[in-house]
Design a protein around this motif. Sequence first.
Motif, PDB file in Angstrom:
ATOM      1  N   MET A 112     -30.844 -90.407  19.154  1.00 12.83           N
ATOM      2  CA  MET A 112     -29.943 -90.017  18.099  1.00 12.83           C
ATOM      3  C   MET A 112     -28.555 -90.609  18.383  1.00 12.83           C
ATOM      4  O   MET A 112     -28.083 -90.604  19.509  1.00 12.83           O
ATOM      5  CB  MET A 112     -29.862 -88.493  18.024  1.00 12.83           C
ATOM      6  N   ARG A 113     -27.933 -91.122  17.339  1.00 12.05           N
ATOM      7  CA  ARG A 113     -26.596 -91.700  17.498  1.00 12.05           C
ATOM      8  C   ARG A 113     -25.527 -90.617  17.448  1.00 12.05           C
ATOM      9  O   ARG A 113     -25.616 -89.688  16.674  1.00 12.05           O
ATOM     10  CB  ARG A 113     -26.333 -92.690  16.369  1.00 12.05           C
ATOM     11  N   THR A 114     -24.537 -90.767  18.264  1.00 10.23           N
ATOM     12  CA  THR A 114     -23.434 -89.816  18.235  1.00 10.23           C
ATOM     13  C   THR A 114     -22.456 -90.213  17.139  1.00 10.23           C
ATOM     14  O   THR A 114     -22.468 -91.341  16.645  1.00 10.23           O
ATOM     15  CB  THR A 114     -22.685 -89.780  19.580  1.00 10.23           C
ATOM     16  N   THR A 115     -21.607 -89.299  16.789  1.00 13.77           N
ATOM     17  CA  THR A 115     -20.594 -89.570  15.769  1.00 13.77           C
ATOM     18  C   THR A 115     -19.680 -90.709  16.212  1.00 13.77           C
ATOM     19  O   THR A 115     -19.324 -91.580  15.415  1.00 13.77           O
ATOM     20  CB  THR A 115     -19.764 -88.299  15.515  1.00 13.77           C
ATOM     21  N   ARG A 116     -19.329 -90.722  17.483  1.00 19.26           N
ATOM     22  CA  ARG A 116     -18.430 -91.760  18.004  1.00 19.26           C
ATOM     23  C   ARG A 116     -19.072 -93.147  17.902  1.00 19.26           C
ATOM     24  O   ARG A 116     -18.412 -94.115  17.534  1.00 19.26           O
ATOM     25  CB  ARG A 116     -18.070 -91.431  19.452  1.00 19.26           C
ATOM     26  N   VAL A 117     -20.359 -93.242  18.196  1.00 21.52           N
ATOM     27  CA  VAL A 117     -21.074 -94.524  18.104  1.00 21.52           C
ATOM     28  C   VAL A 117     -21.142 -94.977  16.644  1.00 21.52           C
ATOM     29  O   VAL A 117     -20.928 -96.143  16.334  1.00 21.52           O
ATOM     30  CB  VAL A 117     -22.486 -94.410  18.713  1.00 21.52           C
ATOM     31  N   ALA A 118     -21.419 -94.046  15.737  1.00 17.64           N
ATOM     32  CA  ALA A 118     -21.485 -94.378  14.313  1.00 17.64           C
ATOM     33  C   ALA A 118     -20.129 -94.850  13.803  1.00 17.64           C
ATOM     34  O   ALA A 118     -20.038 -95.823  13.050  1.00 17.64           O
ATOM     35  CB  ALA A 118     -21.961 -93.171  13.509  1.00 17.64           C
ATOM     36  N   LEU A 119     -19.055 -94.178  14.245  1.00 12.67           N
ATOM     37  CA  LEU A 119     -17.710 -94.567  13.831  1.00 12.67           C
ATOM     38  C   LEU A 119     -17.370 -95.958  14.360  1.00 12.67           C
ATOM     39  O   LEU A 119     -16.818 -96.792  13.634  1.00 12.67           O
ATOM     40  CB  LEU A 119     -16.690 -93.534  14.322  1.00 12.67           C
ATOM     41  N   LEU A 120     -17.708 -96.238  15.610  1.00  9.40           N
ATOM     42  CA  LEU A 120     -17.449 -97.555  16.183  1.00  9.40           C
ATOM     43  C   LEU A 120     -18.197 -98.636  15.404  1.00  9.40           C
ATOM     44  O   LEU A 120     -17.647 -99.697  15.110  1.00  9.40           O
ATOM     45  CB  LEU A 120     -17.848 -97.605  17.656  1.00  9.40           C
ATOM     46  N   ASP A 121     -19.436 -98.380  15.035  1.00  9.42           N
ATOM     47  CA  ASP A 121     -20.223 -99.332  14.263  1.00  9.42           C
ATOM     48  C   ASP A 121     -19.550 -99.633  12.923  1.00  9.42           C
ATOM     49  O   ASP A 121     -19.458-100.793  12.505  1.00  9.42           O
ATOM     50  CB  ASP A 121     -21.636 -98.798  14.049  1.00  9.42           C
ATOM     51  N   LEU A 122     -19.060 -98.606  12.253  1.00 13.20           N
ATOM     52  CA  LEU A 122     -18.363 -98.796  10.975  1.00 13.20           C
ATOM     53  C   LEU A 122     -17.081 -99.603  11.145  1.00 13.20           C
ATOM     54  O   LEU A 122     -16.773-100.480  10.335  1.00 13.20           O
ATOM     55  CB  LEU A 122     -18.048 -97.443  10.338  1.00 13.20           C
ATOM     56  N   VAL A 123     -16.324 -99.312  12.196  1.00 12.38           N
ATOM     57  CA  VAL A 123     -15.062-100.013  12.444  1.00 12.38           C
ATOM     58  C   VAL A 123     -15.316-101.497  12.742  1.00 12.38           C
ATOM     59  O   VAL A 123     -14.613-102.365  12.217  1.00 12.38           O
ATOM     60  CB  VAL A 123     -14.280 -99.342  13.596  1.00 12.38           C
ATOM     61  N   VAL A 124     -16.317-101.793  13.570  1.00 11.72           N
ATOM     62  CA  VAL A 124     -16.634-103.186  13.903  1.00 11.72           C
ATOM     63  C   VAL A 124     -17.085-103.933  12.646  1.00 11.72           C
ATOM     64  O   VAL A 124     -16.674-105.075  12.408  1.00 11.72           O
ATOM     65  CB  VAL A 124     -17.708-103.249  15.016  1.00 11.72           C
ATOM     66  N   THR A 125     -17.906-103.296  11.813  1.00 19.09           N
ATOM     67  CA  THR A 125     -18.357-103.914  10.566  1.00 19.09           C
ATOM     68  C   THR A 125     -17.179-104.172   9.629  1.00 19.09           C
ATOM     69  O   THR A 125     -17.068-105.242   9.029  1.00 19.09           O
ATOM     70  CB  THR A 125     -19.400-103.017   9.869  1.00 19.09           C
ATOM     71  N   LEU A 126     -16.286-103.193   9.502  1.00 23.40           N
ATOM     72  CA  LEU A 126     -15.104-103.357   8.666  1.00 23.40           C
ATOM     73  C   LEU A 126     -14.241-104.513   9.149  1.00 23.40           C
ATOM     74  O   LEU A 126     -13.808-105.356   8.361  1.00 23.40           O
ATOM     75  CB  LEU A 126     -14.286-102.062   8.637  1.00 23.40           C
ATOM     76  N   ALA A 127     -13.971-104.560  10.455  1.00 21.86           N
ATOM     77  CA  ALA A 127     -13.131-105.626  11.008  1.00 21.86           C
ATOM     78  C   ALA A 127     -13.754-106.995  10.746  1.00 21.86           C
ATOM     79  O   ALA A 127     -13.049-107.942  10.369  1.00 21.86           O
ATOM     80  CB  ALA A 127     -12.927-105.406  12.504  1.00 21.86           C
ATOM     81  N   LEU A 128     -15.060-107.114  10.907  1.00 15.30           N
ATOM     82  CA  LEU A 128     -15.745-108.378  10.651  1.00 15.30           C
ATOM     83  C   LEU A 128     -15.607-108.786   9.186  1.00 15.30           C
ATOM     84  O   LEU A 128     -15.300-109.948   8.878  1.00 15.30           O
ATOM     85  CB  LEU A 128     -17.219-108.257  11.031  1.00 15.30           C
ATOM     86  N   GLN A 129     -15.800-107.842   8.279  1.00 16.20           N
ATOM     87  CA  GLN A 129     -15.664-108.141   6.852  1.00 16.20           C
ATOM     88  C   GLN A 129     -14.238-108.544   6.500  1.00 16.20           C
ATOM     89  O   GLN A 129     -14.022-109.478   5.710  1.00 16.20           O
ATOM     90  CB  GLN A 129     -16.096-106.944   6.010  1.00 16.20           C
ATOM     91  N   LEU A 130     -13.269-107.863   7.069  1.00 23.00           N
ATOM     92  CA  LEU A 130     -11.869-108.215   6.810  1.00 23.00           C
ATOM     93  C   LEU A 130     -11.565-109.632   7.276  1.00 23.00           C
ATOM     94  O   LEU A 130     -10.927-110.405   6.559  1.00 23.00           O
ATOM     95  CB  LEU A 130     -10.930-107.216   7.502  1.00 23.00           C
ATOM     96  N   ARG A 131     -12.009-109.964   8.492  1.00 22.83           N
ATOM     97  CA  ARG A 131     -11.745-111.313   9.017  1.00 22.83           C
ATOM     98  C   ARG A 131     -12.420-112.386   8.170  1.00 22.83           C
ATOM     99  O   ARG A 131     -11.843-113.431   7.919  1.00 22.83           O
ATOM    100  CB  ARG A 131     -12.178-111.404  10.474  1.00 22.83           C
ATOM    101  N   ARG A 132     -13.653-112.137   7.726  1.00 21.27           N
ATOM    102  CA  ARG A 132     -14.367-113.106   6.883  1.00 21.27           C
ATOM    103  C   ARG A 132     -13.631-113.363   5.574  1.00 21.27           C
ATOM    104  O   ARG A 132     -13.676-114.455   5.033  1.00 21.27           O
ATOM    105  CB  ARG A 132     -15.779-112.615   6.579  1.00 21.27           C
ATOM    106  N   ARG A 133     -12.961-112.340   5.057  1.00 17.49           N
ATOM    107  CA  ARG A 133     -12.235-112.456   3.788  1.00 17.49           C
ATOM    108  C   ARG A 133     -10.789-112.922   3.975  1.00 17.49           C
ATOM    109  O   ARG A 133     -10.060-113.088   2.998  1.00 17.49           O
ATOM    110  CB  ARG A 133     -12.216-111.108   3.079  1.00 17.49           C
ATOM    111  N   GLY A 134     -10.360-113.036   5.225  1.00 16.95           N
ATOM    112  CA  GLY A 134      -8.971-113.407   5.490  1.00 16.95           C
ATOM    113  C   GLY A 134      -8.010-112.278   5.151  1.00 16.95           C
ATOM    114  O   GLY A 134      -6.876-112.522   4.775  1.00 16.95           O
ATOM    115  N   GLN A 135      -8.487-111.038   5.298  1.00 20.04           N
ATOM    116  CA  GLN A 135      -7.674-109.871   4.975  1.00 20.04           C
ATOM    117  C   GLN A 135      -7.376-109.061   6.236  1.00 20.04           C
ATOM    118  O   GLN A 135      -7.933-109.331   7.295  1.00 20.04           O
ATOM    119  CB  GLN A 135      -8.409-108.976   3.966  1.00 20.04           C
ATOM    120  N   ALA A 136      -6.505-108.077   6.080  1.00 20.62           N
ATOM    121  CA  ALA A 136      -6.180-107.166   7.175  1.00 20.62           C
ATOM    122  C   ALA A 136      -5.962-105.771   6.598  1.00 20.62           C
ATOM    123  O   ALA A 136      -5.571-105.631   5.443  1.00 20.62           O
ATOM    124  CB  ALA A 136      -4.933-107.640   7.914  1.00 20.62           C
TER     125      ALA A 136
END
Length: 63
Positions: free
Chosen positions: A1-25
């Motif tokens: 089972m994933r912990t809340t902290r692991v799930a949050l980290l996964d979301l943050v890493v995905t968000l950062a990757l999407q932002l960088r791909r779009r040239g956004q911050a």
Amino acid sequence: MRTTRVALLDLVVTLALQLRRRGQAARGLTLALCFAGGTAWEKTCRLPEASAHDDDLRTLAYG
């Protein structure tokens, strides 16, 4: 089972990757939680300066 902290980290890493791909911050993050009983909770935090770096977003999210 994933912990809340692991799930949050996964979301943050995905968000950062999407932002960088779009040239956004991000200037901030909003975390919204909806609980099974119908209760909702939301919190917004702002960054000192816009960023698309995993570490900046993770630090903000964990704070």
